[in-house]
Design an enzyme around this catalytic site. Sequence first.
Site, PDB file in Angstrom:
ATOM      1  CB  SER A  98      16.036   1.520   4.293  1.00 46.16           C
ATOM      2  OG  SER A  98      15.882   0.486   3.366  1.00 46.16           O
ATOM      3  CG  ASP A 125       8.450   2.770   1.964  1.00 45.75           C
ATOM      4  OD1 ASP A 125       8.881   1.891   1.181  1.00 45.75           O
ATOM      5  OD2 ASP A 125       9.080   3.149   2.963  1.00 45.75           O
ATOM      6  CG  HIS A 161      12.088   3.057   0.996  1.00 44.30           C
ATOM      7  ND1 HIS A 161      11.732   2.714   2.276  1.00 44.30           N
ATOM      8  CD2 HIS A 161      13.384   2.670   0.855  1.00 44.30           C
ATOM      9  CE1 HIS A 161      12.761   2.141   2.881  1.00 44.30           C
ATOM     10  NE2 HIS A 161      13.776   2.100   2.048  1.00 44.30           N
TER      11      HIS A 161
END
Length: 319
Positions: A186, A244, A302
């Site tokens: 991320s 995601d 994610h």
Amino acid sequence: MHLSTAAFVLGALQVASAAPTPAPFDFNFGSGDTSDAQPTAFSQDDITNNLLRPAFFSNAVYCSTGAVQNWQCGDSCNALPNVKVLTAGGDGGSIPNYFIAHDPDADTIVVAHQGTDPKNLLSDLNDIEIGQVAANTTILPTASGDVKLHDGFTETQGRTADTVLSAVQSALESTGATKVLVTGHSLGAAVASIDAMMLKTKLNSNVSVSAVVFGLPRVGNQAWADLVDSTLGSAFTHVTNQNDPVPRVPPQFLSFQQPSNEVHITAVDSSGQTATAEACPGQENSNCSGGNSIFDSSVTNHKGPYFHNISMGSKFCTL
């Protein structure tokens, strides 16, 4: 929707309807290169040999600094018992947690960066600063004036750049290792991408620098993506997981672009252990994450699991 993902999407929509922002921020409306080349199978051996260790490190960096320093972070630390952490820091907010370690089994120096923690607003604010700024050529000396980066990611990486570079140089000297792996998830993936470019251009040419990152948002413009491709080439891998949404933001119409060398996970079995994945040729491959819509997305993807039941986020490490 996860707070940081919502911030990305809402921020992008707000910017799209707003007047241009004055310098030093720049919103260059447009779109970048795309590919429709057919993906090729990425085998279970490829996952084990190329992605598994980076995933353990990207999971571990979400643990507390104390747990990381003692290398007592649960399953990820147990899977890599010989790792020695050399430097660890961060506050989980404006300076996300990070560590530099020696992985003697791979004879590699590892740099890992924590991703966005939705429980920490400062961390989310790093994500929503989506203006583009010129690359800092002190950190990225090969970047031309055309290279533009996400403002928040650039600022976040800059807060630890000197520490990371110095620690890696010291670690290479003290251990005799000649390989560096940079990883993160991320926001951590974005910082790791800039770190990898910095290290590639600042370390001795005999040092091999690679990056394997997970859930990478778009970090910069087309010139940035091209620079990553030309500098790191196949030594850079970004892993995307099914639907995601984060790899799709900030959007291409704000002149953000993903580099090449995506590995796209198309399915994960119910145990979270076994993933089916593809290697996706070119930038923004429409047969992979580049073909996903942010409005048909899964924030769960994610977080994971990605494979071997590895998920990313502070909730997956309470130590």
